[in-house]
Design a protein around this motif. Sequence first.
Motif, PDB file in Angstrom:
ATOM      1  N   ILE A 136       0.840  -1.188   0.000  1.00 45.43           N
ATOM      2  CA  ILE A 136       0.000   0.000   0.000  1.00 45.43           C
ATOM      3  C   ILE A 136       0.883   1.249   0.000  1.00 45.43           C
ATOM      4  O   ILE A 136       2.046   1.208   0.400  1.00 45.43           O
ATOM      5  N   GLU A 137       0.301   2.340  -0.471  1.00 44.62           N
ATOM      6  CA  GLU A 137       0.967   3.634  -0.373  1.00 44.62           C
ATOM      7  C   GLU A 137       0.499   4.265   0.939  1.00 44.62           C
ATOM      8  O   GLU A 137      -0.662   4.630   1.085  1.00 44.62           O
ATOM      9  N   SER A 138       1.402   4.363   1.911  1.00 45.61           N
ATOM     10  CA  SER A 138       1.004   4.863   3.228  1.00 45.61           C
ATOM     11  C   SER A 138       0.758   6.364   3.204  1.00 45.61           C
ATOM     12  O   SER A 138      -0.192   6.861   3.812  1.00 45.61           O
ATOM     13  N   HIS A 139       1.618   7.109   2.490  1.00 43.36           N
ATOM     14  CA  HIS A 139       1.444   8.555   2.392  1.00 43.36           C
ATOM     15  C   HIS A 139       2.263   9.106   1.239  1.00 43.36           C
ATOM     16  O   HIS A 139       3.074   8.400   0.629  1.00 43.36           O
ATOM     17  N   GLN A 140       2.022  10.384   0.933  1.00 46.82           N
ATOM     18  CA  GLN A 140       2.728  11.069  -0.143  1.00 46.82           C
ATOM     19  C   GLN A 140       3.325  12.376   0.379  1.00 46.82           C
ATOM     20  O   GLN A 140       2.748  13.024   1.256  1.00 46.82           O
ATOM     21  N   GLU A 141       4.451  12.742  -0.177  1.00 41.09           N
ATOM     22  CA  GLU A 141       5.016  14.068   0.085  1.00 41.09           C
ATOM     23  C   GLU A 141       4.702  14.954  -1.118  1.00 41.09           C
ATOM     24  O   GLU A 141       5.026  14.606  -2.255  1.00 41.09           O
ATOM     25  N   LEU A 142       4.044  16.087  -0.886  1.00 40.49           N
ATOM     26  CA  LEU A 142       3.614  16.967  -1.960  1.00 40.49           C
ATOM     27  C   LEU A 142       4.616  18.094  -2.192  1.00 40.49           C
ATOM     28  O   LEU A 142       5.493  18.347  -1.366  1.00 40.49           O
ATOM     29  N   SER A 143       4.443  18.776  -3.323  1.00 39.80           N
ATOM     30  CA  SER A 143       5.380  19.817  -3.719  1.00 39.80           C
ATOM     31  C   SER A 143       5.352  21.026  -2.797  1.00 39.80           C
ATOM     32  O   SER A 143       6.313  21.797  -2.748  1.00 39.80           O
ATOM     33  N   ASP A 144       4.258  21.218  -2.054  1.00 38.67           N
ATOM     34  CA  ASP A 144       4.186  22.343  -1.115  1.00 38.67           C
ATOM     35  C   ASP A 144       4.749  21.989   0.249  1.00 38.67           C
ATOM     36  O   ASP A 144       4.638  22.765   1.211  1.00 38.67           O
ATOM     37  N   GLY A 145       5.335  20.794   0.364  1.00 39.58           N
ATOM     38  CA  GLY A 145       5.968  20.376   1.608  1.00 39.58           C
ATOM     39  C   GLY A 145       5.041  19.655   2.568  1.00 39.58           C
ATOM     40  O   GLY A 145       5.498  19.141   3.597  1.00 39.58           O
ATOM     41  N   THR A 146       3.757  19.576   2.262  1.00 43.88           N
ATOM     42  CA  THR A 146       2.817  18.884   3.143  1.00 43.88           C
ATOM     43  C   THR A 146       2.807  17.387   2.850  1.00 43.88           C
ATOM     44  O   THR A 146       3.315  16.936   1.818  1.00 43.88           O
ATOM     45  N   VAL A 147       2.216  16.647   3.763  1.00 44.43           N
ATOM     46  CA  VAL A 147       2.130  15.193   3.628  1.00 44.43           C
ATOM     47  C   VAL A 147       0.661  14.807   3.563  1.00 44.43           C
ATOM     48  O   VAL A 147      -0.156  15.296   4.345  1.00 44.43           O
ATOM     49  N   ARG A 148       0.337  13.932   2.637  1.00 41.72           N
ATOM     50  CA  ARG A 148      -1.039  13.476   2.474  1.00 41.72           C
ATOM     51  C   ARG A 148      -1.110  11.993   2.779  1.00 41.72           C
ATOM     52  O   ARG A 148      -0.386  11.188   2.195  1.00 41.72           O
ATOM     53  N   SER A 149      -1.998  11.629   3.714  1.00 39.84           N
ATOM     54  CA  SER A 149      -2.178  10.225   4.079  1.00 39.84           C
ATOM     55  C   SER A 149      -2.942   9.498   2.978  1.00 39.84           C
ATOM     56  O   SER A 149      -3.875  10.048   2.392  1.00 39.84           O
ATOM     57  N   ARG A 150      -2.568   8.257   2.690  1.00 40.08           N
ATOM     58  CA  ARG A 150      -3.223   7.489   1.632  1.00 40.08           C
ATOM     59  C   ARG A 150      -3.779   6.159   2.165  1.00 40.08           C
ATOM     60  O   ARG A 150      -4.958   5.916   2.137  1.00 40.08           O
ATOM     61  N   HIS A 151      -2.899   5.266   2.577  1.00 38.55           N
ATOM     62  CA  HIS A 151      -3.249   3.938   3.082  1.00 38.55           C
ATOM     63  C   HIS A 151      -4.149   3.200   2.089  1.00 38.55           C
ATOM     64  O   HIS A 151      -5.243   2.734   2.428  1.00 38.55           O
ATOM     65  N   ARG A 152      -3.675   3.114   0.866  1.00 33.10           N
ATOM     66  CA  ARG A 152      -4.422   2.381  -0.160  1.00 33.10           C
ATOM     67  C   ARG A 152      -3.452   1.804  -1.180  1.00 33.10           C
ATOM     68  O   ARG A 152      -2.318   2.277  -1.325  1.00 33.10           O
ATOM     69  N   PRO A 153      -3.865   0.777  -1.911  1.00 34.26           N
ATOM     70  CA  PRO A 153      -2.983   0.209  -2.938  1.00 34.26           C
ATOM     71  C   PRO A 153      -2.684   1.213  -4.047  1.00 34.26           C
ATOM     72  O   PRO A 153      -3.336   2.258  -4.158  1.00 34.26           O
ATOM     73  N   LEU A 154      -1.720   0.878  -4.850  1.00 31.93           N
ATOM     74  CA  LEU A 154      -1.334   1.726  -5.983  1.00 31.93           C
ATOM     75  C   LEU A 154      -2.548   2.000  -6.862  1.00 31.93           C
ATOM     76  O   LEU A 154      -3.309   1.092  -7.184  1.00 31.93           O
ATOM     77  N   SER A 155      -2.725   3.254  -7.228  1.00 31.13           N
ATOM     78  CA  SER A 155      -3.866   3.609  -8.078  1.00 31.13           C
ATOM     79  C   SER A 155      -3.473   4.722  -9.035  1.00 31.13           C
ATOM     80  O   SER A 155      -2.531   5.482  -8.776  1.00 31.13           O
ATOM     81  N   GLU A 156      -4.198   4.820 -10.126  1.00 32.12           N
ATOM     82  CA  GLU A 156      -3.894   5.808 -11.161  1.00 32.12           C
ATOM     83  C   GLU A 156      -5.175   6.176 -11.892  1.00 32.12           C
ATOM     84  O   GLU A 156      -6.005   5.310 -12.199  1.00 32.12           O
ATOM     85  N   LYS A 157      -5.348   7.460 -12.168  1.00 31.28           N
ATOM     86  CA  LYS A 157      -6.500   7.887 -12.962  1.00 31.28           C
ATOM     87  C   LYS A 157      -6.346   7.357 -14.388  1.00 31.28           C
ATOM     88  O   LYS A 157      -5.252   7.351 -14.950  1.00 31.28           O
ATOM     89  N   ILE A 158      -7.460   6.925 -14.951  1.00 32.30           N
ATOM     90  CA  ILE A 158      -7.441   6.383 -16.306  1.00 32.30           C
ATOM     91  C   ILE A 158      -7.618   7.516 -17.303  1.00 32.30           C
ATOM     92  O   ILE A 158      -8.519   8.345 -17.170  1.00 32.30           O
ATOM     93  N   LYS A 159      -6.755   7.557 -18.285  1.00 32.99           N
ATOM     94  CA  LYS A 159      -6.802   8.606 -19.294  1.00 32.99           C
ATOM     95  C   LYS A 159      -7.892   8.307 -20.336  1.00 32.99           C
ATOM     96  O   LYS A 159      -8.317   7.155 -20.472  1.00 32.99           O
ATOM     97  N   PRO A 160      -8.325   9.330 -21.081  1.00 29.53           N
ATOM     98  CA  PRO A 160      -9.333   9.092 -22.130  1.00 29.53           C
ATOM     99  C   PRO A 160      -8.832   8.074 -23.156  1.00 29.53           C
ATOM    100  O   PRO A 160      -7.650   8.070 -23.513  1.00 29.53           O
ATOM    101  N   ASP A 161      -9.721   7.198 -23.589  1.00 32.17           N
ATOM    102  CA  ASP A 161      -9.406   6.182 -24.588  1.00 32.17           C
ATOM    103  C   ASP A 161      -8.347   5.194 -24.106  1.00 32.17           C
ATOM    104  O   ASP A 161      -7.735   4.489 -24.913  1.00 32.17           O
ATOM    105  N   GLU A 162      -8.120   5.121 -22.791  1.00 33.28           N
ATOM    106  CA  GLU A 162      -7.178   4.157 -22.221  1.00 33.28           C
ATOM    107  C   GLU A 162      -7.976   3.091 -21.482  1.00 33.28           C
ATOM    108  O   GLU A 162      -8.869   3.408 -20.707  1.00 33.28           O
TER     109      GLU A 162
END
Length: 265
Positions: A136-162
């Motif tokens: 699982i992805e426990s958390h992310q470090e963002l470009s503004d220096g903040t941390v975002r909690s995730r606790h979920r498996p790898l995921s990705e938005k699906i692009k159009p026609d993909e």
Amino acid sequence: RYRPNNINISDFFLTTLSILFSSSFSSASLKPYFPKIPFLASSRSRRFLQIPSMSVSNPNNRRRFANPDSLSNWLKPRLPSDSFSSWGVKPGTKNVHNLWLEISQGETSLADSTPPIRTVNVATVKIIGKNNRVLIESHQELSDGTVRSRHRPLSEKIKPDESPDSAVLRAIREELGSIAGGEVQIVSGSYREKVEERCSASYPGLPARYMLYSVDAIVDGLPDDDFVTEEGEEYGDSEDKKVVDQAVTVRKHFWKWVSPDSVEL
């Protein structure tokens, strides 16, 4: 006694077999087969083996906005003011530039309602490791220096026609390609579909409908312990670099192995 004419026992037997075979074939075809797929993140000249496509519904009527300002003006009267003003300010949230990029790239659609409903097609991969542990992805470090909690498996938005299967392979390649090697094996029969409706964590006050397309996978070469990967260009497909520079992007992904009981898809 009445006896039916012109009945050929041999023809009747062959016809029956044909019907049974067709029925069996149709039932089996509903379960896509996923072969082992070579994981070749370092070479552009090589390609993943093609696997059967899974259908995904994309809205035909996508509302477009010329720029982030026009999107902001459209959203303000449709959302609670305190929620909208927290975008990009509250730790772990994104801003209107992120949402505009998602819409312009076709990853997100907005319903013309009050409040608007954000619809996103998402490919989710439950990666299985040793002792059936799940990555699982426990958390992310963002470009503004903040941390975002995730606790979920790898995921990705699906692009159009993909297709979801293509998005699965792209997600693994983009987020784990710097550390994984060998091959990716999609577990046969693990394909699932699910709809989740909840408020967006990234955009407070904005209801969201997530169309989730999930598979299980085994990825060779991953570390046995917790590890970190770095994000490339999150909006590399966008031609508007000024908007990208103002968006909140992911810098690092923090991964950990957990028991399968603690993961929900």
